[in-house]
Design a protein around this motif. Structure first.
Motif, mmCIF file in Angstrom:
data_model
loop_
_atom_site.group_PDB
_atom_site.id
_atom_site.type_symbol
_atom_site.label_atom_id
_atom_site.label_comp_id
_atom_site.label_asym_id
_atom_site.label_seq_id
_atom_site.Cartn_x
_atom_site.Cartn_y
_atom_site.Cartn_z
ATOM 1 N N GLU A 1 0.831 -1.196 0.000
ATOM 2 C CA GLU A 1 0.000 0.000 0.000
ATOM 3 C C GLU A 1 0.870 1.253 0.000
ATOM 4 O OE1 GLU A 1 -2.522 1.728 3.481
ATOM 5 O OE2 GLU A 1 -3.613 0.080 2.550
ATOM 6 N N ARG A 2 1.904 1.245 0.821
ATOM 7 C CA ARG A 2 2.801 2.390 0.893
ATOM 8 C C ARG A 2 3.510 2.588 -0.438
ATOM 9 N NH1 ARG A 2 7.233 0.791 4.090
ATOM 10 N NH2 ARG A 2 8.134 0.286 2.096
ATOM 11 N N ASP A 3 3.967 1.492 -1.038
ATOM 12 C CA ASP A 3 4.671 1.575 -2.309
ATOM 13 C C ASP A 3 3.768 2.079 -3.425
ATOM 14 O OD1 ASP A 3 6.912 0.677 -1.018
ATOM 15 O OD2 ASP A 3 6.715 -1.396 -1.723
ATOM 16 N N ALA A 4 2.493 1.781 -3.339
ATOM 17 C CA ALA A 4 1.550 2.222 -4.369
ATOM 18 C C ALA A 4 1.241 3.704 -4.252
ATOM 19 C CB ALA A 4 0.261 1.405 -4.275
ATOM 20 N N GLY A 5 1.609 4.308 -3.118
ATOM 21 C CA GLY A 5 1.368 5.735 -2.930
ATOM 22 C C GLY A 5 -0.061 6.055 -2.559
ATOM 23 N N GLN A 6 -0.838 5.052 -2.264
ATOM 24 C CA GLN A 6 -2.228 5.256 -1.874
ATOM 25 C C GLN A 6 -2.343 5.076 -0.366
ATOM 26 O OE1 GLN A 6 -4.677 6.137 -3.874
ATOM 27 N NE2 GLN A 6 -3.375 6.114 -5.673
ATOM 28 N N PRO A 7 -2.539 6.145 0.386
ATOM 29 C CA PRO A 7 -2.679 6.000 1.835
ATOM 30 C C PRO A 7 -3.964 5.245 2.163
ATOM 31 C CG PRO A 7 -3.171 8.243 1.175
ATOM 32 C CD PRO A 7 -2.672 7.516 -0.047
ATOM 33 N N ALA A 8 -3.920 4.528 3.255
ATOM 34 C CA ALA A 8 -5.102 3.777 3.690
ATOM 35 C C ALA A 8 -6.200 4.760 4.068
ATOM 36 C CB ALA A 8 -4.748 2.900 4.878
ATOM 37 N N GLU A 9 -7.403 4.442 3.685
ATOM 38 C CA GLU A 9 -8.536 5.284 4.035
ATOM 39 C C GLU A 9 -8.884 5.020 5.496
ATOM 40 O OE1 GLU A 9 -13.030 5.651 2.492
ATOM 41 O OE2 GLU A 9 -11.470 5.633 0.955
ATOM 42 N N PRO A 10 -8.907 6.055 6.325
ATOM 43 C CA PRO A 10 -9.197 5.824 7.740
ATOM 44 C C PRO A 10 -10.639 5.351 7.918
ATOM 45 C CG PRO A 10 -9.099 8.172 7.274
ATOM 46 C CD PRO A 10 -8.701 7.447 6.020
ATOM 47 N N SER A 11 -10.816 4.482 8.871
ATOM 48 C CA SER A 11 -12.169 4.016 9.153
ATOM 49 C C SER A 11 -12.938 5.153 9.817
ATOM 50 C CB SER A 11 -12.134 2.789 10.063
ATOM 51 O OG SER A 11 -11.776 3.153 11.377
ATOM 52 N N PRO A 12 -14.265 5.113 9.787
ATOM 53 C CA PRO A 12 -15.047 6.177 10.426
ATOM 54 C C PRO A 12 -14.718 6.328 11.906
ATOM 55 C CG PRO A 12 -16.448 4.848 9.018
ATOM 56 C CD PRO A 12 -15.100 4.182 9.051
ATOM 57 N N ASP A 13 -14.438 5.213 12.582
ATOM 58 C CA ASP A 13 -14.097 5.289 14.008
ATOM 59 C C ASP A 13 -12.783 6.031 14.204
ATOM 60 O OD1 ASP A 13 -16.374 3.915 14.737
ATOM 61 O OD2 ASP A 13 -15.373 1.968 14.761
ATOM 62 N N ASP A 14 -11.803 5.784 13.318
ATOM 63 C CA ASP A 14 -10.524 6.477 13.416
ATOM 64 C C ASP A 14 -10.718 7.972 13.207
ATOM 65 O OD1 ASP A 14 -9.212 4.080 13.814
ATOM 66 O OD2 ASP A 14 -8.531 3.909 11.744
ATOM 67 N N LEU A 15 -11.507 8.325 12.212
ATOM 68 C CA LEU A 15 -11.738 9.737 11.901
ATOM 69 C C LEU A 15 -12.435 10.429 13.065
ATOM 70 C CD1 LEU A 15 -11.574 12.053 9.889
ATOM 71 C CD2 LEU A 15 -13.728 11.255 8.914
ATOM 72 N N ILE A 16 -13.433 9.801 13.610
ATOM 73 C CA ILE A 16 -14.149 10.389 14.753
ATOM 74 C C ILE A 16 -13.215 10.553 15.935
ATOM 75 C CG2 ILE A 16 -15.973 9.969 16.458
ATOM 76 C CD1 ILE A 16 -17.571 8.671 14.124
ATOM 77 N N GLY A 17 -12.394 9.540 16.186
ATOM 78 C CA GLY A 17 -11.441 9.622 17.291
ATOM 79 C C GLY A 17 -10.448 10.758 17.110
ATOM 80 N N GLN A 18 -9.969 10.923 15.882
ATOM 81 C CA GLN A 18 -9.022 12.003 15.608
ATOM 82 C C GLN A 18 -9.685 13.369 15.776
ATOM 83 O OE1 GLN A 18 -7.613 11.007 11.691
ATOM 84 N NE2 GLN A 18 -5.980 9.705 12.480
ATOM 85 N N LEU A 19 -10.923 13.477 15.321
ATOM 86 C CA LEU A 19 -11.642 14.749 15.487
ATOM 87 C C LEU A 19 -11.905 15.044 16.963
ATOM 88 C CD1 LEU A 19 -14.144 14.505 12.499
ATOM 89 C CD2 LEU A 19 -12.208 16.070 12.718
ATOM 90 N N GLU A 20 -12.229 14.006 17.714
ATOM 91 C CA GLU A 20 -12.448 14.204 19.158
ATOM 92 C C GLU A 20 -11.163 14.652 19.843
ATOM 93 O OE1 GLU A 20 -14.047 10.400 20.282
ATOM 94 O OE2 GLU A 20 -16.115 11.063 19.970
ATOM 95 N N ARG A 21 -10.037 14.073 19.447
ATOM 96 C CA ARG A 21 -8.751 14.481 20.039
ATOM 97 C C ARG A 21 -8.435 15.932 19.684
ATOM 98 N NH1 ARG A 21 -7.752 9.094 18.999
ATOM 99 N NH2 ARG A 21 -6.840 9.409 16.945
ATOM 100 N N LEU A 22 -8.720 16.306 18.438
ATOM 101 C CA LEU A 22 -8.503 17.705 18.050
ATOM 102 C C LEU A 22 -9.370 18.637 18.895
ATOM 103 C CD1 LEU A 22 -8.303 17.724 14.146
ATOM 104 C CD2 LEU A 22 -6.500 18.293 15.764
#
Length: 84
Positions: A39-60
């Motif tokens: 995935e890293r070699d392809a240059g396509q970052p992994a799409e964050p799961s909705p739980d990850d995104l919500i967690g990151q927004l909550e931390r912000l």
């Protein structure tokens, strides 16, 4: 005959189970690492799961509430997360 432990056959069977389990776990770990590398070699970052995104927004939000982030920094980081 007075035995103290599992005999030779029991020890061999236990060793085979342990070795098989270690091999299976090691194989899965290797597959996951290879997938991440591909995935890293392809240059396509992994799409964050909705739980990850919500967690990151909550931390912000918590960082902003604590005064660690300014309003402008919070908005910039939030927009960056939502754009990914």
């Amino acid at each position: 005959m007075n035995r103290r432990g599992p005999g030779l056959l029991g020890v061999a069977a236990r060793t085979a189970v342990v070795a098989g389990t270690a091999s299976a776990v090691g194989g899965r770990v290797q597959q996951r690492q290879q997938a991440k590398n591909d995935e890293r070699d392809a240059g396509q970052p992994a799409e964050p799961s909705p739980d990850d995104l919500i967690g990151q927004l909550e931390r912000l939000g918590a960082l902003k509430k604590q005064g660690i982030l300014t309003d402008a920094e919070f908005v910039a980081q939030k927009n960056r997360l939502l754009a990914e």
